[in-house]
Scaffold this motif. Structure first.
Motif, PDB file in Angstrom:
ATOM      1  N   THR A  91      35.103  26.588  57.494  1.00 39.62           N
ATOM      2  CA  THR A  91      36.185  25.609  57.346  1.00 39.62           C
ATOM      3  C   THR A  91      37.506  26.212  57.824  1.00 39.62           C
ATOM      4  OG1 THR A  91      36.878  26.309  55.132  1.00 39.62           O
ATOM      5  CG2 THR A  91      35.059  24.694  55.252  1.00 39.62           C
ATOM      6  N   PHE A  92      38.487  25.355  57.962  1.00 36.55           N
ATOM      7  CA  PHE A  92      39.838  25.788  58.315  1.00 36.55           C
ATOM      8  C   PHE A  92      40.369  26.762  57.263  1.00 36.55           C
ATOM      9  CE2 PHE A  92      44.476  24.982  58.124  1.00 36.55           C
ATOM     10  CZ  PHE A  92      44.805  25.429  59.389  1.00 36.55           C
ATOM     11  N   HIS A  93      40.061  26.493  55.994  1.00 39.78           N
ATOM     12  CA  HIS A  93      40.526  27.365  54.911  1.00 39.78           C
ATOM     13  C   HIS A  93      39.918  28.769  55.003  1.00 39.78           C
ATOM     14  CE1 HIS A  93      41.578  23.404  53.177  1.00 39.78           C
ATOM     15  NE2 HIS A  93      42.671  24.090  52.888  1.00 39.78           N
ATOM     16  N   ASP A  94      38.690  28.858  55.481  1.00 41.96           N
ATOM     17  CA  ASP A  94      38.078  30.174  55.707  1.00 41.96           C
ATOM     18  C   ASP A  94      38.904  30.963  56.712  1.00 41.96           C
ATOM     19  OD1 ASP A  94      35.986  29.487  54.004  1.00 41.96           O
ATOM     20  OD2 ASP A  94      34.571  29.089  55.643  1.00 41.96           O
ATOM     21  N   CYS A  95      39.321  30.309  57.770  1.00 41.80           N
ATOM     22  CA  CYS A  95      40.147  30.968  58.795  1.00 41.80           C
ATOM     23  C   CYS A  95      41.471  31.434  58.199  1.00 41.80           C
ATOM     24  CB  CYS A  95      40.423  30.020  59.956  1.00 41.80           C
ATOM     25  SG  CYS A  95      38.959  29.548  60.883  1.00 41.80           S
ATOM     26  N   LEU A  96      42.070  30.604  57.374  1.00 36.78           N
ATOM     27  CA  LEU A  96      43.354  30.959  56.759  1.00 36.78           C
ATOM     28  C   LEU A  96      43.211  32.163  55.836  1.00 36.78           C
ATOM     29  CD1 LEU A  96      44.903  27.474  55.955  1.00 36.78           C
ATOM     30  CD2 LEU A  96      45.524  29.064  57.792  1.00 36.78           C
ATOM     31  N   ARG A  97      42.102  32.256  55.089  1.00 37.17           N
ATOM     32  CA  ARG A  97      41.889  33.410  54.201  1.00 37.17           C
ATOM     33  C   ARG A  97      41.841  34.712  55.008  1.00 37.17           C
ATOM     34  NH1 ARG A  97      38.203  30.276  51.616  1.00 37.17           N
ATOM     35  NH2 ARG A  97      36.390  31.447  52.311  1.00 37.17           N
ATOM     36  N   VAL A  98      41.167  34.668  56.136  1.00 37.04           N
ATOM     37  CA  VAL A  98      41.080  35.878  56.967  1.00 37.04           C
ATOM     38  C   VAL A  98      42.442  36.184  57.586  1.00 37.04           C
ATOM     39  CG1 VAL A  98      40.009  36.905  58.995  1.00 37.04           C
ATOM     40  CG2 VAL A  98      38.609  35.588  57.396  1.00 37.04           C
ATOM     41  N   LEU A  99      43.104  35.169  58.105  1.00 30.24           N
ATOM     42  CA  LEU A  99      44.429  35.391  58.719  1.00 30.24           C
ATOM     43  C   LEU A  99      45.443  35.896  57.707  1.00 30.24           C
ATOM     44  CD1 LEU A  99      44.654  32.298  61.096  1.00 30.24           C
ATOM     45  CD2 LEU A  99      44.421  34.710  61.747  1.00 30.24           C
ATOM     46  N   ASP A 100      45.309  35.469  56.451  1.00 28.35           N
ATOM     47  CA  ASP A 100      46.221  35.900  55.410  1.00 28.35           C
ATOM     48  C   ASP A 100      46.158  37.410  55.177  1.00 28.35           C
ATOM     49  OD1 ASP A 100      48.208  35.232  53.433  1.00 28.35           O
ATOM     50  OD2 ASP A 100      46.662  35.680  51.923  1.00 28.35           O
ATOM     51  N   LEU A 101      45.050  38.041  55.553  1.00 34.12           N
ATOM     52  CA  LEU A 101      44.929  39.498  55.411  1.00 34.12           C
ATOM     53  C   LEU A 101      45.969  40.225  56.275  1.00 34.12           C
ATOM     54  CD1 LEU A 101      41.077  40.061  55.451  1.00 34.12           C
ATOM     55  CD2 LEU A 101      42.609  40.265  53.508  1.00 34.12           C
ATOM     56  N   THR A 140      27.136  34.728  57.343  1.00 32.13           N
ATOM     57  CA  THR A 140      26.809  33.392  56.842  1.00 32.13           C
ATOM     58  C   THR A 140      27.999  32.629  56.278  1.00 32.13           C
ATOM     59  OG1 THR A 140      26.143  34.308  54.703  1.00 32.13           O
ATOM     60  CG2 THR A 140      24.399  33.976  56.352  1.00 32.13           C
ATOM     61  N   ASN A 141      29.020  33.340  55.796  1.00 34.61           N
ATOM     62  CA  ASN A 141      30.198  32.644  55.269  1.00 34.61           C
ATOM     63  C   ASN A 141      31.393  33.585  55.237  1.00 34.61           C
ATOM     64  OD1 ASN A 141      29.923  34.267  52.996  1.00 34.61           O
ATOM     65  ND2 ASN A 141      28.957  32.697  51.758  1.00 34.61           N
ATOM     66  N   THR A 142      32.474  33.122  54.606  1.00 36.09           N
ATOM     67  CA  THR A 142      33.681  33.922  54.446  1.00 36.09           C
ATOM     68  C   THR A 142      33.910  34.138  52.962  1.00 36.09           C
ATOM     69  OG1 THR A 142      34.630  32.988  56.456  1.00 36.09           O
ATOM     70  CG2 THR A 142      36.165  34.022  54.922  1.00 36.09           C
TER      71      THR A 142
END
Length: 94
Positions: A80-90, A49-51
Motif C-alpha cells: 500500500t501507499f502507507h507501506d511506502c511512507l513507513r519506509v520513507l519515514d526511516l 511478502t510485506n512491510t
C-alpha cells in the motif's frame, strides 16, 4: 561456510553485502575483515511478502547501525501507499 565467505573478501571487491540475519559474531568478523581489505560493507535486511510496522523497521535500522557497516539496506514488499511512507519515514533517522 565461514571460510567460503571470508574467501570471497580476497577478491577485493569495492562492496560486499552481508545479510543482517547472519549470526552476529560471523557478521562482525566479516565486516572487520572487509574493512581491513579496503572493502566497503552493506548490511541488508529483506522481507519479500510485506512491510513491517514502523517500530519494527526502526529496530532493524538501529541493528544495522550497531553492525558498523558502511551502508544499511532494507528491502520490503510494499502493498500500500502507507507501506511506502513507513519506509520513507526511516530517512528522518538514517
Amino acid at each position: 561456510m565461514k571460510k567460503k565467505l571470508k574467501g570471497t573478501l580476497q577478491r577485493r571487491d569495492a562492496f560486499v553485502d552481508i545479510e543482517l540475519k547472519t549470526e552476529a559474531g560471523l557478521r562482525t568478523a566479516l565486516i572487520q575483515e572487509a574493512r581491513a581489505r579496503g572493502t566497503q560493507t552493506i548490511v541488508s535486511w529483506h522481507h519479500f511478502t510485506n512491510t513491517p510496522s514502523a517500530p519494527a523497521l526502526r529496530s532493524i535500522l538501529h541493528e544495522q547501525y550497531r553492525s558498523h557497516a558502511t551502508i544499511g539496506k532494507i528491502v520490503t514488499m510494499a502493498q500500500t501507499f502507507h507501506d511506502c511512507l513507513r519506509v520513507l519515514d526511516l530517512q528522518t533517522e538514517a
